[in-house]
Enzyme design. Structure first.
Site, mmCIF file in Angstrom:
data_model
loop_
_atom_site.group_PDB
_atom_site.id
_atom_site.type_symbol
_atom_site.label_atom_id
_atom_site.label_comp_id
_atom_site.label_asym_id
_atom_site.label_seq_id
_atom_site.Cartn_x
_atom_site.Cartn_y
_atom_site.Cartn_z
ATOM 1 N N ASP A 112 0.741 -1.267 0.070
ATOM 2 C CA ASP A 112 -0.064 -0.091 -0.205
ATOM 3 C C ASP A 112 0.862 1.474 -0.001
ATOM 4 O O ASP A 112 0.397 2.349 -0.369
ATOM 5 C CB ASP A 112 -0.939 -0.173 1.179
ATOM 6 C CG ASP A 112 -0.235 -0.253 2.466
ATOM 7 O OD1 ASP A 112 1.024 -0.244 2.571
ATOM 8 O OD2 ASP A 112 -0.855 -0.406 3.543
ATOM 9 N N HIS A 113 2.175 1.212 0.313
ATOM 10 C CA HIS A 113 2.917 2.288 0.408
ATOM 11 C C HIS A 113 3.672 2.681 -0.992
ATOM 12 O O HIS A 113 3.601 3.707 -1.380
ATOM 13 C CB HIS A 113 3.953 2.246 1.553
ATOM 14 C CG HIS A 113 3.511 2.380 3.049
ATOM 15 N ND1 HIS A 113 2.651 1.629 3.358
ATOM 16 C CD2 HIS A 113 3.737 3.336 3.852
ATOM 17 C CE1 HIS A 113 2.138 1.937 4.566
ATOM 18 N NE2 HIS A 113 3.141 3.112 4.922
ATOM 19 N N ASP A 136 3.952 -1.160 11.358
ATOM 20 C CA ASP A 136 3.303 0.166 10.970
ATOM 21 C C ASP A 136 2.832 0.800 12.277
ATOM 22 O O ASP A 136 2.112 0.172 12.949
ATOM 23 C CB ASP A 136 2.356 0.050 9.668
ATOM 24 C CG ASP A 136 2.193 1.274 9.078
ATOM 25 O OD1 ASP A 136 2.618 1.823 8.256
ATOM 26 O OD2 ASP A 136 1.322 2.222 9.955
ATOM 27 N N ARG A 177 -0.342 12.843 10.093
ATOM 28 C CA ARG A 177 0.896 13.316 10.286
ATOM 29 C C ARG A 177 1.418 14.580 9.583
ATOM 30 O O ARG A 177 1.099 14.565 8.133
ATOM 31 C CB ARG A 177 2.262 12.374 9.998
ATOM 32 C CG ARG A 177 2.148 11.346 11.208
ATOM 33 C CD ARG A 177 3.201 10.251 11.146
ATOM 34 N NE ARG A 177 2.867 9.357 12.440
ATOM 35 C CZ ARG A 177 3.503 8.160 12.418
ATOM 36 N NH1 ARG A 177 3.809 7.636 11.298
ATOM 37 N NH2 ARG A 177 3.264 7.396 13.545
ATOM 38 N N SER A 211 6.897 7.047 12.895
ATOM 39 C CA SER A 211 6.576 5.716 12.440
ATOM 40 C C SER A 211 7.385 4.638 13.334
ATOM 41 O O SER A 211 7.934 4.911 14.068
ATOM 42 C CB SER A 211 7.028 5.794 10.744
ATOM 43 O OG SER A 211 8.576 5.633 10.868
ATOM 44 N N ARG A 225 9.225 2.590 11.418
ATOM 45 C CA ARG A 225 10.360 2.083 10.410
ATOM 46 C C ARG A 225 11.654 2.001 11.249
ATOM 47 O O ARG A 225 12.239 2.747 11.816
ATOM 48 C CB ARG A 225 10.406 3.171 9.545
ATOM 49 C CG ARG A 225 10.854 4.490 9.830
ATOM 50 C CD ARG A 225 10.794 5.233 8.488
ATOM 51 N NE ARG A 225 9.689 5.833 8.318
ATOM 52 C CZ ARG A 225 9.104 7.016 7.763
ATOM 53 N NH1 ARG A 225 10.176 7.841 7.554
ATOM 54 N NH2 ARG A 225 7.773 7.415 7.785
#
Ligand code: MIC
Ligand code: SF4
Length: 643
Positions: free
Chosen positions: A64-65, A119, A379, A535, A537
């Protein structure tokens, strides 16, 4: 003992530790999700574990990213994810099927279950009564392999909702109100439970907007009860059998109770560049707008989109505004098309983007230079939109649509009344874009396809008892992972190529950082409070590790990031006295001694080699975390059988 909802789910999943605030606990995880930007690295890590099939009840790999395919990189990663998922028992949600959190809520989430996802907005599942956590890729990998998820037992806050939302005021305004009250640090180390009579008036998609944005508070997670609203949502998704009721006991104890009267709320807006920079929409009403973006995992449900379509119907977007709409899932888009709302959206002049994260992570649709962008996202960190000098504001879908029509920030309560939008009785169900994994006997022989952009996982080093290193960067408070490891269309395709990705590390703060860190050999980053917010990440830890960062010295850390630092083998320490932060400058040469002992006692001494000045730093680590760090990271520690 009377228990809160979170305590009940924790108790049912506790595999180690006791439910005492501040103590480490280990939880059994029922479900996992990954998305492509973090997932590629996560499955590369999973492959090193040699586990043939995942051991969870449900694991889903979403794409989706990284859906813009401007070169081979993202397309290759999609193929890698599809083939690695098929081989190891993971369902694969194809690109275009939707944003992980929206699709997971629709098709897989179950009240009372635990979920971790690579995520930070995984707590969206809390809208369905799940205990759902955002985590670094390595933690998700461990859970896929049947291992526990370790967290510090959080404090428990309750938000007691009374009243009901007035027309034009929506769930997003509730999230923004809590951010105004608590700030982006106010939820660190906290589970936020939502309840009270007002909670019963909110549908599951509205609840999911609220639990989604709990991530912006820094909260460990957020959760709503599972009640009649939950049953209705699951029934409309054709999954009523997944419903279980869940409520806190009437005399359950909370560390803090916050009261919000829904009927007193006004439309709210978060100003640049932080989600807690919140004021009322009416106070900004003359600001001209260049761009409006509606979508993201916060506000892309079918009901959100129906409201937007009703506002746009029969009108035209202001000539100075560029409006984008990204429905959260194929289910949402199909239903909008079926009921004619999509035609109303298109007729208004909106640009309809695919069902993906898109502009939220700078994957296209970046604003013009110095542009004012109103977004229904979660964000608005500096540079995240892809345009460094853009002014990004966060609003509800109602405020976004109203402003797109006028060209100015517009309080939607000034609009004429609109028929209320309610949950449909039946959602359109078609799971054909979720590819089932191969049966285990076929999986054994299946080939995993890797593209040339996939590079080796960086190697981390075990700690010696002493560390001598230079302060290669000093930054201030609330540094986000978007500062540390920016995303966006240009950089995201390198998420599986750490050497290339490292060229962009801290680009927003200091473009010279990568070269300086490499030249120093071993380095220390000095940060202020809430370092690493945002995030999940793990690249914000893996890339600094690749560049030689051995230690981050900060006033305080965000929860997921500090776990990622430890997993990557970077020592996180905090200043005991805030003046020591002030006294340090970039370029200082520091020496930490007695690292092993210091990890046990919780305090170490640092010597500033130029001046001879010494100062203490704290490190609160569990014995598991100490072992991980001494081994140089979670993968080393797992390989050596230490954890
Ligand atoms: C985000 O919203 O910042 C992201 C992009 O979804 C991240 C994950 C990532 O960086 O890949 C998150 O929220 O964890
Ligand atoms: Fe995607 Fe944005 Fe949600 Fe992150 S916050 S998962 S980038 S939509």
């Amino acid at each position: 003992m009377a228990m809160t909802i979170a305590q009940k789910i924790i108790q049912a999943h506790l595999v180690d530790g006791v439910m005492e605030t501040g103590k480490e606990i280990a939880l059994r995880i029922d479900q996992t999700l990954t998305q492509d930007a973090t997932g590629t690295m996560a499955y590369l890590e999973f492959e090193t574990m040699g586990i043939p099939q995942v051991k969870t009840e449900v694991s889903v790999a979403y794409v989706d990213h990284n859906t813009l395919q401007c070169g081979f990189e993202n397309a290759d990663d999609h193929r890698y994810l599809q083939t690695v998922a098929a081989k190891h028992g993971v369902r694969f949600s194809r690109p275009g099927n939707g944003i992980c959190h929206q699709v997971h809520l629709e098709r897989f989430g179950k009240p009372g279950k635990t979920l971790i996802g690579s995520d930070s907005h995984t707590p969206t599942g809390g809208g369905l009564g799940m205990l759902a956590f955002g985590a670094g890729g390595m933690d998700v990998v461990v859970a896929m392999g049947g291992g526990a998820y370790y967290i510090t037992m959080p404090k428990l806050y309750k938000v007691n909702l009374t009243g009901a939302l007035r027309p034009w005021v929506s769930a997003k305004d509730v999230s923004l109100e809590l951010l105004r009250i608590l700030s982006v640090k106010g939820g660190v180390g906290v589970i936020v439970e939502w309840g009270g009579p007002g909670a019963m008036t909110l549908s599951v998609p509205e609840r999911a907007t609220i639990t989604n944005m709990g991530a912006e508070l820094g909260a460990t997670t957020s959760i709503f009860p599972s009640d009649e609203q939950t049953r209705k949502f699951l029934a409309a998704q054709g999954r009523e059998e997944d419903y279980v009721p869940l409520a806190s006991d009437p005399d359950a104890k909370y560390d803090r109770v916050i009261d919000i009267d829904l009927s007193s709320l006004k439309p709210m807006i978060a100003c640049p560049h932080s989600p807690d920079n919140v004021v009322t929409v009416e106070s900004l009403r003359d600001v001209a707008v260049d761009q409006v973006c509606i979508g993201s995992c916060t506000n892309s449900s079918f009901t959100d989109m129906l409201k937007v379509a009703a506002i746009l119907k029969g009108k035209t977007v202001a000539p100075n505004v560029s409006l984008s709409i990204s429905p959260g899932s194929r289910q949402v888009l199909t239903m909008l098309a079926d009921c004619g709302a999509l035609a109303d959206i298109l007729a208004s002049g909106a640009r309809v983007l695919e069902c993906a994260c898109g502009p939220c992570i700078g994957m296209g649709f970046s604003p013009n230079s110095g542009g004012v962008s109103l977004r229904t996202f979660n964000r608005n960190f500096l540079g995240r939109s892809g345009t460094k000098d853009a002014q990004v504001y966060l609003v509800s879908p109602e405020t976004a649509a109203a402003s797109a029509l006028t060209g100015f920030i517009t309080d939607p309560t000034t609009l004429p009344s609109m028929a209320p939008v309610t949950l449909p009785e039946h959602f359109h169900i078609d799971d054909s874009a979720v590819i089932q994994p191969l049966p285990p006997q076929e999986a054994e022989k299946a080939q995993v396809l890797r593209g040339p952009n996939i590079k080796e996982f960086p190697k981390s080093k075990p700690f010696a008892d002493t560390l001598e290193a230079e302060v290669v960067l000093k930054v201030g408070d609330n540094i986000t992972t978007d500062h540390i490891m920016p995303a966006g269309a240009k950089i995201l395709p390198y998420r599986s190529n750490i050497p290339k990705l490292s060229e962009f590390c801290f680009e927003v703060c200091d473009p010279q950082f990568p070269a300086r860190a490499k030249a120093a050999g071993e380095g220390i980053v000095v940060g202020g409070s809430n370092y690493g917010q945002g995030s999940s990440r793990e690249h914000a830890a893996l890339v600094p590790m690749y560049l030689g960062i051995r230690c981050v010295m900060a006033k305080s850390f965000a929860r997921i990031h500090v776990a990622n630092l430890i997993n990557a083998g970077i020592l996180p320490v905090t200043f005991v006295n805030p003046e020591d932060y002030d006294a340090l400058s970039q370029g200082a040469k520091l020496k930490l001694t007695g690292i092993a002992k210091g990890m046990e006692t919780g305090e170490m001494t640092v010597v500033d080699e130029a001046t001879g000045r010494t100062f203490p730093v704290a490190c609160q680590l569990s014995s598991r975390q100490q072992k991980i760090l001494m081994a140089g990271g979670l993968l080393n520690a797992t390989r050596e059988g230490l954890v």
